[in-house]
Write an enzyme that holds these catalytic residues in place. Structure first.
Site, mmCIF file in Angstrom:
data_model
loop_
_atom_site.group_PDB
_atom_site.id
_atom_site.type_symbol
_atom_site.label_atom_id
_atom_site.label_comp_id
_atom_site.label_asym_id
_atom_site.label_seq_id
_atom_site.Cartn_x
_atom_site.Cartn_y
_atom_site.Cartn_z
ATOM 1 N NE ARG A 66 -66.185 106.979 118.922
ATOM 2 C CZ ARG A 66 -67.262 106.251 118.659
ATOM 3 N NH1 ARG A 66 -67.127 105.066 118.101
ATOM 4 N NH2 ARG A 66 -68.469 106.675 118.949
ATOM 5 C CE LYS A 126 -75.769 103.295 116.580
ATOM 6 N NZ LYS A 126 -74.683 103.515 117.516
HETATM 7 N N1 EPU Z 1 -64.354 113.295 122.827
HETATM 8 C C1 EPU Z 1 -63.242 113.575 123.588
HETATM 9 N N2 EPU Z 1 -63.293 113.247 124.930
HETATM 10 C C2 EPU Z 1 -64.378 112.703 125.505
HETATM 11 C C3 EPU Z 1 -65.511 112.440 124.710
HETATM 12 C C4 EPU Z 1 -65.476 112.745 123.367
HETATM 13 O O1 EPU Z 1 -62.226 114.064 123.110
HETATM 14 O O2 EPU Z 1 -64.344 112.444 126.722
HETATM 15 C C5 EPU Z 1 -64.309 113.586 121.369
HETATM 16 C C6 EPU Z 1 -64.397 112.281 120.575
HETATM 17 O O3 EPU Z 1 -63.134 111.677 120.439
HETATM 18 C C7 EPU Z 1 -64.965 112.740 119.263
HETATM 19 C C8 EPU Z 1 -65.876 113.906 119.684
HETATM 20 O O4 EPU Z 1 -65.446 114.307 120.981
HETATM 21 O O5 EPU Z 1 -63.942 113.190 118.436
HETATM 22 C C9 EPU Z 1 -67.361 113.550 119.695
HETATM 23 O O6 EPU Z 1 -67.604 112.577 120.669
HETATM 24 P P1 EPU Z 1 -68.995 112.414 121.417
HETATM 25 O O7 EPU Z 1 -68.688 112.112 122.838
HETATM 26 O O8 EPU Z 1 -69.884 113.558 121.121
HETATM 27 O O9 EPU Z 1 -69.551 111.126 120.716
HETATM 28 P P2 EPU Z 1 -69.862 109.712 121.342
HETATM 29 O O10 EPU Z 1 -70.670 109.862 122.559
HETATM 30 O O11 EPU Z 1 -68.635 108.892 121.398
HETATM 31 C C10 EPU Z 1 -72.129 109.546 120.025
HETATM 32 C C11 EPU Z 1 -72.713 108.516 119.116
HETATM 33 C C12 EPU Z 1 -71.980 108.520 117.794
HETATM 34 C C13 EPU Z 1 -72.057 109.920 117.180
HETATM 35 C C14 EPU Z 1 -71.556 110.967 118.172
HETATM 36 C C15 EPU Z 1 -71.692 112.390 117.677
HETATM 37 C C16 EPU Z 1 -73.459 106.831 120.662
HETATM 38 C C17 EPU Z 1 -73.284 105.492 121.222
HETATM 39 N N3 EPU Z 1 -72.598 107.213 119.740
HETATM 40 O O12 EPU Z 1 -70.770 109.141 120.189
HETATM 41 O O13 EPU Z 1 -72.654 107.596 116.959
HETATM 42 O O14 EPU Z 1 -71.254 109.962 116.037
HETATM 43 O O15 EPU Z 1 -72.242 110.837 119.422
HETATM 44 O O16 EPU Z 1 -73.003 112.668 117.379
HETATM 45 O O17 EPU Z 1 -74.390 107.534 120.999
HETATM 46 C C18 EPU Z 1 -72.893 106.118 115.185
HETATM 47 O O18 EPU Z 1 -74.083 105.974 115.532
HETATM 48 O O19 EPU Z 1 -72.452 105.663 114.098
HETATM 49 C C19 EPU Z 1 -71.977 106.848 116.060
HETATM 50 C C20 EPU Z 1 -70.651 106.789 115.939
#
Ligand code: EPU
Length: 417
Positions: free
Chosen positions: A121, A22
């Site tokens: 997030r 996904k």
């Molecule tokens: N964060 C920030 N600022 C940003 C971006 C992220 O503070 O600009 C923080 C977030 O708030 C969070 C942490 O950094 O606390 C991790 O965020 P990350 O950007 O790594 O995650 P994401 O891109 O929002 C993706 C997956 C998530 C998965 C995470 C970590 C997608 C669509 N989502 O999220 O998947 O948990 O990486 O591996 O790819 C899931 O599949 O259930 C899911 C939530």
């Protein structure tokens, strides 16, 4: 209302085939618009998150042909329209259109993305990256306009190794002038899969999978054929289910290296595993030893498996702990696990699990995608019947969950109540 009804305590055996990832697919679909020609992506899971992205593509006048496991995306007649808030809110990954549209048209207008409510997030790191490439960001209420006269390569250090920011900056940078270097980049396998796709289109991305990614901008991206990697989180969920009720349950189409953090924890618990080149066979042990986990970025223990793994810890002998370091609010499943009979307390970012406990079926809620997966996992070992509501969260991320579990002997069905 659509619910899942599960009658637990069945032994599961046979094979479950893992679908395409996904979290790779949801980045690959927006990335495809960067191409100037038609691309084909195969092994894309049929889940509501990929459906939602296809709807966004249609709104941008991109031609798509979807067969069972592949999507052909032709952006030759696309228009850079504003993406309506309803679509942005449907899922987290709508934000990949920010990087992709900015990279292609130097302008994008869209809203803050949706997705599971598991923490604040923010997207500050994505925006910081776009600004470093020369874009200006205007934020009015919930609407973002990101635009640039020209995107120029830059050195970008991420304060946190964010998956989303790393991918979004890659998407914006592949057509920028000059060289971009992302330092403290996220190293998840999904990032490597996206970089491979971009390189197959003619982009020049090096170092994906390490903490330094170097991107040399190119002016034209051509068509290509690409395959999505197997979903390590779906695989991990079924491995945990196998550890709880498997009798030689084979999890097929897996890249064992992608699930090593889970594999070693399962072995520590006493779970029997046979690890093949592209499969893992799991059998429930007689007893489980208690253990602690702490979520972290790849290759650490994935936050996305923390919730289903907690169910396993309810069956361990003694006190176990789960420390969540990625999200502030990923313990919403605990109240429902306790309703099912577990003994778990949460303080700050740590859950303490006292086991083993007998679980008994009741009515529970899938508060988010992986919380939903943990409810399914718990229901499979609970005595009697469990009804899970809010299942739309589960359908966002698990392809054919019911069919796959039924095929290995589980009693699980969709019901309308
Ligand atoms: N964060 C920030 N600022 C940003 C971006 C992220 O503070 O600009 C923080 C977030 O708030 C969070 C942490 O950094 O606390 C991790 O965020 P990350 O950007 O790594 O995650 P994401 O891109 O929002 C993706 C997956 C998530 C998965 C995470 C970590 C997608 C669509 N989502 O999220 O998947 O948990 O990486 O591996 O790819 C899931 O599949 O259930 C899911 C939530």
């Amino acid at each position: 209302m659509r619910v899942l009804e599960i009658t637990g305590q069945r032994q599961l055996s046979g094979a479950i085939r893992v679908s395409g990832a996904k979290n790779a697919s949801v980045a690959l679909i927006p990335a495809a618009i960067l191409s100037d020609e038609e691309t084909t992506i195969c092994n894309v899971p049929e889940i509501t998150d990929t459906d939602a992205l296809c709807e966004i593509l249609e709104g941008l006048n991109v031609e798509i042909k979807r067969a069972s496991e592949s999507i052909v995306i032709d952006p030759s007649n696309m228009k850079n329209e504003r993406i309506h808030e309803t679509y942005c809110k449907k899922l987290r990954a709508s934000y990949y259109f920010m990087g992709a549209l900015l990279g292609k048209y130097k302008k994008v207008e869209m809203c803050f993305p949706g997705g599971c409510s598991i923490g604040k997030r923010p997207i500050n790191l994505h925006l910081k990256g776009f600004e470093a490439l020369g874009a200006t960001v205007t934020n009015e209420r919930n609407r973002y306009i990101v635009e640039a006269e020209e995107l120029k390569g830059a050195n970008i250090y991420l304060d946190f190794a964010s998956v989303g920011a790393t991918i979004n900056i890659m998407l914006a940078a592949v057509k920028a002038k000059g060289t971009t270097v992302i330092d403290n980049a996220a190293k998840e396998p999904e990032i490597v899969n996206v970089a491979t796709f971009l390189n197959s289109m003619g982009a020049k991305v090096q170092g994906a999978g390490t903490s330094t990614i170097k991107i040399e901008g190119v002016s034209y991206l051509h068509g290509c054929f690409h395959e999505v990697i197997p979903d390590r989180i779906e695989a991990g969920t079924y491995m945990i289910i196998g550890a709880l009720c498997g009798n030689c349950l084979k999890i097929d189409n897996i890249i064992p290296a992608h699930v090593e953090a889970l594999t070693s924890k399962l072995q520590e618990l006493g779970v029997e595993l046979e690890i093949g080149t592209d499969y893992i066979i799991v059998t429930k042990p007689k007893k489980y030893r208690a253990t602690n986990i702490k979520t972290s970025v790849y290759p650490g223990f994935p936050t996305d498996l923390q919730q289903p793994f907690t169910v396993l810890l309810t069956q361990c002998d003694g006190k176990s702990k789960v420390e969540e370091t990625i999200y502030e609010n990923r313990f919403m499943h605990i109240v429902y696990l306790n309703d099912l009979g577990s003994d778990i307390t949460v303080k700050n970012q740590t859950a303490t699990i006292f086991g083993p406990t007998n679980l008994k079926g009741t009515h529970v809620v899938a508060t988010d995608l992986r919380a939903g997966a943990s409810m399914v996992t718990a229901a499979l070992i609970a005595e009697g019947t469990t009804i899970i509501t809010n299942i739309e969260h589960i359908l966002r991320g698990y392809e054919q969950l019911v069919e796959k579990l039924v095929s290995v002997g589980a009693k699980i069905e969709h019901k309308e109540i």
